[in-house]
Design a protein around this motif. Structure first.
Motif, mmCIF file in Angstrom:
data_model
loop_
_atom_site.group_PDB
_atom_site.id
_atom_site.type_symbol
_atom_site.label_atom_id
_atom_site.label_comp_id
_atom_site.label_asym_id
_atom_site.label_seq_id
_atom_site.Cartn_x
_atom_site.Cartn_y
_atom_site.Cartn_z
ATOM 1 N N PRO A 271 41.429 68.177 -44.911
ATOM 2 C CA PRO A 271 41.068 66.811 -44.520
ATOM 3 C C PRO A 271 40.110 66.796 -43.334
ATOM 4 N N ASN A 272 39.235 65.808 -43.346
ATOM 5 C CA ASN A 272 38.319 65.540 -42.234
ATOM 6 C C ASN A 272 38.383 64.037 -41.988
ATOM 7 N N ILE A 273 39.059 63.635 -40.908
ATOM 8 C CA ILE A 273 39.440 62.240 -40.713
ATOM 9 C C ILE A 273 38.896 61.736 -39.381
ATOM 10 N N ASP A 274 38.101 60.694 -39.418
ATOM 11 C CA ASP A 274 37.687 60.024 -38.188
ATOM 12 C C ASP A 274 38.817 59.113 -37.716
ATOM 13 N N ILE A 275 39.023 59.048 -36.404
ATOM 14 C CA ILE A 275 40.136 58.295 -35.829
ATOM 15 C C ILE A 275 39.592 57.073 -35.101
ATOM 16 N N PRO A 276 39.910 55.865 -35.566
ATOM 17 C CA PRO A 276 39.373 54.650 -34.934
ATOM 18 C C PRO A 276 40.134 54.230 -33.682
ATOM 19 N N GLY A 277 41.317 54.804 -33.431
ATOM 20 C CA GLY A 277 42.079 54.461 -32.238
ATOM 21 C C GLY A 277 42.900 53.197 -32.387
ATOM 22 N N SER A 278 43.611 52.841 -31.336
ATOM 23 C CA SER A 278 44.510 51.688 -31.340
ATOM 24 C C SER A 278 43.866 50.491 -30.648
ATOM 25 N N LEU A 279 44.406 49.304 -30.941
ATOM 26 C CA LEU A 279 43.893 48.056 -30.390
ATOM 27 C C LEU A 279 44.994 47.308 -29.658
ATOM 28 N N THR A 280 44.599 46.383 -28.803
ATOM 29 C CA THR A 280 45.559 45.433 -28.265
ATOM 30 C C THR A 280 45.913 44.441 -29.375
ATOM 31 N N LYS A 281 46.969 43.683 -29.167
ATOM 32 C CA LYS A 281 47.371 42.735 -30.196
ATOM 33 C C LYS A 281 46.299 41.673 -30.417
ATOM 34 N N THR A 282 45.685 41.209 -29.337
ATOM 35 C CA THR A 282 44.612 40.212 -29.473
ATOM 36 C C THR A 282 43.444 40.774 -30.265
ATOM 37 N N GLN A 283 43.052 41.998 -29.974
ATOM 38 C CA GLN A 283 41.962 42.630 -30.723
ATOM 39 C C GLN A 283 42.335 42.790 -32.195
ATOM 40 N N ALA A 284 43.570 43.198 -32.469
ATOM 41 C CA ALA A 284 44.006 43.392 -33.850
ATOM 42 C C ALA A 284 44.024 42.079 -34.624
ATOM 43 N N GLU A 285 44.300 40.972 -33.937
ATOM 44 C CA GLU A 285 44.357 39.675 -34.610
ATOM 45 C C GLU A 285 42.972 39.077 -34.819
ATOM 46 N N THR A 286 42.044 39.334 -33.896
ATOM 47 C CA THR A 286 40.736 38.680 -33.969
ATOM 48 C C THR A 286 39.663 39.536 -34.630
ATOM 49 N N ASN A 287 39.719 40.830 -34.450
ATOM 50 C CA ASN A 287 38.709 41.724 -35.032
ATOM 51 C C ASN A 287 39.357 43.057 -35.378
ATOM 52 N N PRO A 288 40.163 43.105 -36.445
ATOM 53 C CA PRO A 288 40.957 44.304 -36.732
ATOM 54 C C PRO A 288 40.130 45.514 -37.156
ATOM 55 N N ARG A 289 38.847 45.336 -37.496
ATOM 56 C CA ARG A 289 38.061 46.456 -37.999
ATOM 57 C C ARG A 289 37.356 47.238 -36.887
ATOM 58 N N GLN A 290 37.450 46.791 -35.665
ATOM 59 C CA GLN A 290 36.768 47.475 -34.571
ATOM 60 C C GLN A 290 37.515 48.739 -34.163
ATOM 61 N N THR A 291 36.821 49.604 -33.420
ATOM 62 C CA THR A 291 37.458 50.794 -32.872
ATOM 63 C C THR A 291 38.120 50.467 -31.546
ATOM 64 N N GLN A 292 38.905 51.401 -31.061
ATOM 65 C CA GLN A 292 39.516 51.265 -29.748
ATOM 66 C C GLN A 292 38.438 51.152 -28.681
ATOM 67 N N GLN A 293 38.733 50.374 -27.654
ATOM 68 C CA GLN A 293 37.818 50.222 -26.533
ATOM 69 C C GLN A 293 38.277 51.119 -25.385
ATOM 70 N N THR A 294 37.341 51.866 -24.779
ATOM 71 C CA THR A 294 37.709 52.708 -23.645
ATOM 72 C C THR A 294 38.156 51.827 -22.482
ATOM 73 N N LEU A 295 39.148 52.332 -21.736
ATOM 74 C CA LEU A 295 39.784 51.512 -20.700
ATOM 75 C C LEU A 295 39.310 51.824 -19.291
ATOM 76 N N HIS A 296 38.723 52.999 -19.101
ATOM 77 C CA HIS A 296 38.353 53.397 -17.751
ATOM 78 C C HIS A 296 37.268 54.454 -17.849
ATOM 79 N N ALA A 297 36.755 54.882 -16.720
ATOM 80 C CA ALA A 297 35.787 55.977 -16.706
ATOM 81 C C ALA A 297 36.448 57.219 -17.297
ATOM 82 N N VAL A 298 35.757 57.851 -18.243
ATOM 83 C CA VAL A 298 36.357 58.931 -19.017
ATOM 84 C C VAL A 298 35.974 60.276 -18.417
#
Length: 742
Positions: A271-298
């Motif tokens: 398998p070769n699987i891209d990982i879209p990451g997790s969302l907040t509940k608001t993000q999941a309800e309003t735009n469920p197809r987006q990827t996770q948003q970074t939270l801080h300087a990485v």
């Protein structure tokens, strides 16, 4: 003669490969329905869908009990799923498709069809990836690793003839597991099951799957064979969720004589699987197809929080290869011995986001050996069966973690060698003092060992160490069958489950390295009563009521520091899992099959204080209180068939404290996963072309009302935790099978 058969079948295979092209019309694939195993399945697995006049339910024999046993005679909760249920109008991409109608089982996708989490009676829901607490077998050989963790990507549903699900502790037979056992039985060739088949599936989000499979016998029926190769790719429902996987399953079985045989099984997956990451509940309800948003300087280069999550290319490439060999010999009419050995390799490349050392690599070698002796000699003329066995598994891994520099390996942060092994000796006896009564007793002694050698102890702290666990787990049960249609049972069983290798993450170390000294195995005792049976020839039912009492139940959590992006684990004090399960299969008229599965779960902390808060009496997170599934399928004599599936489950808390906030932008830990209802439709047509060719065309619509629903991680703190399921999803395809007529 054998050479002629082999050459002729190869020529047919080549012809099919050269001439079979994907059709342009919208239709989807389902393989022709053939029950290819020599063991009966839960419902009569009709050779084709256009034979509805046969509506009886045959007795089911399951093998996950270590020896073949009629399902109604097992003193525990058991469900079997046949090949028709696995493949008819299903794309056969994820194992969650096969477990929808099994009471007590939750199977949910997080980041696509190859990232499925299984929970049986609440155990396993803690997993942030893979499956915990459930012993997963392929033809009785464990896919589960020695520490109790299972990755499910290698399983190829196209090659499976039957799935057996044993719910509740089975530690007397299988050791390190609290939830149950799932056994995937591989299809075998036989004189009545000889064919070559191609199958193509198309669907939404650029989904495509192709498969070729063949089965049959050679050498005057002494050698049976089955081989299945499949390739699947999809862009996925969410951004950055592309999936590609190829699998091969092969089985050869050579009958040495009437009493002995040897089987070779080979599995491969990539398998070769891209990982879209997790969302907040608001993000999941309003735009469920987006990827996770970074939270801080990485780290490590302080990439700004505006850097897209996908720029770090979170994905998992996980190549696995494993052959196994089993020898069976029934050396007297009442005595049998079987010997099994396997060897496997794993090559993992797994960049993640967004923490130090988040580019993970693993190179692994594993092996195992098993011996089982069965003696069914009567005692004083009364039926008795004694099972004695020993299992051993060992795996050695080289783990390296690097900083993730926009999808490339940066500074090396971890370099260690890890060894995990488990072994166990077990004995079980089944004795029938009277015709309608069977007594069962068993015990197992198990050991699980962990060892890590840190090769760069000056970087991030020294992670070297070892942890060893050992436990004895007895069980006992009784079955009472006063009439053919009612089989009552009661059982008391015990289980223990160690933390997996990844659950030892140390919250007391700034980098999370080393074994967490405060986490220990969870232990449980299960009390269960139930009834099951077949009424007439068209109605099957099963009911179970249980209480499983846990000590030190393993609970995941996120918190600032080393447990912010990667979850750590702690032990709850005591908890109770109380539940009721109901499963029904009914064929009221020719061609019509009705199925229902209902699960009631009341799981609560009995004694537990977390972060100074007493949560005794509150619900365990992650488990819906009610879940119900209806499945209806009708097959017409003309070859047309259709059906509908309906699923409803209640919402659940995702934190130990059962907090719920409805405020916009509330922290992930203060949210509740809402209830949802999903409806799926399926239809198809199956026909014979002459006497040797079989064609099947089907279509399927999942989530027809486009419900927006999701699953979530537990105790996420302020981290995003929700993973949306796909919206409306359309599939279509066809299969063509050529039968070798004897």
């Amino acid at each position: 003669m054998c050479q002629f058969l082999v050459c002729s079948r190869l020529s047919i295979l080549i012809t099919i490969l050269l001439t079979s092209q994907p059709l342009c019309f919208v239709a989807v694939t389902v393989a022709a329905d053939v029950d290819t195993s020599h063991v009966d399945t839960q419902q009569k697995d009709l050779q084709t869908t256009h034979q509805p006049e046969i509506e009886t339910l045959d007795p089911v024999v399951v093998t996950a009990t270590r020896t073949p046993k009629a399902m109604t005679q097992v003193p525990g909760a058991v469900t079997a799923i046949n090949q028709k249920q696995l493949l008819q109008a299903n794309p056969a991409t994820g194992i969650d498709e096969t477990l929808r109608a099994v009471p007590g089982v939750y199977a949910e996708r997080r980041f696509g069809p190859d990232d499925v989490r299984i929970s049986i009676r609440g155990t396993g829901q803690r997993a942030t990836f893979g499956t915990r607490g459930v012993r997963v077998l392929i033809d009785g050989i464990p896919l589960t690793e020695p520490d109790g963790q299972t990755r499910l990507e290698p399983i190829d549903l196209d090659a499976i003839s039957r799935v057996e699900v044993l719910r509740g502790p089975n530690s007397a037979l299988y050791g390190n597991a609290s939830a149950g056992v799932i056994n995937y039985v591989i299809e075998e060739g036989s004189s009545d099951n000889q064919y070559i088949e191609t199958r193509f599936t198309f669907g939404a989000y650029d989904f495509f799957k192709s498969r070729i499979k063949t089965a049959g016998v050679l050498l005057d029926n002494r050698l049976s064979y089955m081989g299945s190769y499949s390739f699947v790719e999809s862009d996925g429902y969410r951004d950055h969720s592309t999936v590609r996987n190829q699998r091969f399953f092969g089985k050869l079985k050579y009958r040495i004589d009437d009493e002995s045989d040897v089987s070779l099984i080979v599995t491969y997956s990539r398998p070769n699987i891209d990982i879209p990451g997790s969302l907040t509940k608001t993000q999941a309800e309003t735009n469920p197809r987006q990827t996770q948003q970074t939270l801080h300087a990485v780290p490590p280069a302080a990439f700004p929080r505006t850097t897209p999550f996908s720029s770090f290319d979170p994905q998992r490439k996980d190549e696995r290869f494993r052959p196994s060999l089993t020898y069976r010999n029934q050396f007297t009419p009442n005595q049998e011995i079987s010997l099994t050995g396997f060897f496997g390799t794993r090559d993992l490349n797994h960049p993640l986001c967004c923490f130090t050392g988040s580019f993970l690599t693993t190179r692994r070698v594993e092996w195992g050996s098993f011996v089982k002796y069965t003696n069914s000699t009567p005692i004083l003329g009364l039926p008795n069966r004694l099972i004695i066995g020993y299992d051993y598994q060992d795996q050695n891994s080289v783990n390296k973690n690097f900083d993730n520099v926009l999808g490339r390996q940066g500074t090396q942060r971890v370099y260690n060698q890890a060894r995990t092994s488990q072994d166990g000796f077990y004995v079980q006896d089944e004795f029938s003092p009277f015709k309608m009564i069977e007594l069962i007793a068993g015990v197992r002694y198990s050991q699980v060992r962990f060892k890590i050698q840190d090769n760069i102890p000056n970087v991030g702290g020294n992670s070297s160490g070892r942890r060893n666990f050992a436990e004895t787990t007895p069980m006992g049960g009784i079955r009472f069958s006063p009439v053919e249609w009612a089989n009552f049972y009661g059982s008391i069983s015990t289980a223990f489950e160690s933390p997996t290798s990844t659950e030892f993450r140390n919250p007391n170390n700034a980098a999370g390295v080393g074994f967490n000294p405060g986490v220990k195995p969870q232990k449980s005792t299960n009390y269960e009563v139930g009834i099951k049976g077949t009424v007439g020839e068209s109605f099957y039912y099963e009911m179970a009521v249980y209480r499983q009492r846990f000590r030190d139940e393993l609970i995941p959590f996120n918190s600032p520091g080393p447990c912010f992006f990667v979850q750590c684990f702690r032990n709850a004090g005591k908890s109770d899992h109380d539940g009721f399960e109901l499963g029904v299969t009914y064929r009221p008229i020719p061609g019509l099959t009705l199925q229902t599965a209902y699960t009631y779960s009341d799981y609560r902390f009995r004694t537990y204080t977390v972060n100074g808060v007493d949560v005794s009496g509150r619900r365990l997170p992650g488990i819906p209180e009610h879940r119900i599934v209806f499945d209806t399928t009708y097959a017409h004599p003309s070859g047309f068939y259709g059906g509908a599936e309906w699923l409803y489950q209640t919402g659940y808390f995702i934190n130990d404290t059962n907090q719920e906030s409805t405020a916009t932008g509330a922290a992930g830990n203060d949210q509740k996963n809402p209830s949802y209802t999903v409806t799926n439709l399926k239809a198809g047509f199956n026909t014979m072309i002459g006497s040797e060719w079989e064609l099947e065309i089907f279509s399927r619509v999942d989530n027809i009302f486009d419900a927006n629903y999701f699953t979530s991680r537990l105790n996420p703190g302020t981290s995003p935790s929700f993973s949306p399921f796909p919206g409306r999803n359309v599939f279509g395809g066809f299969s063509m099978r050529y039968l070798f007529l004897s």
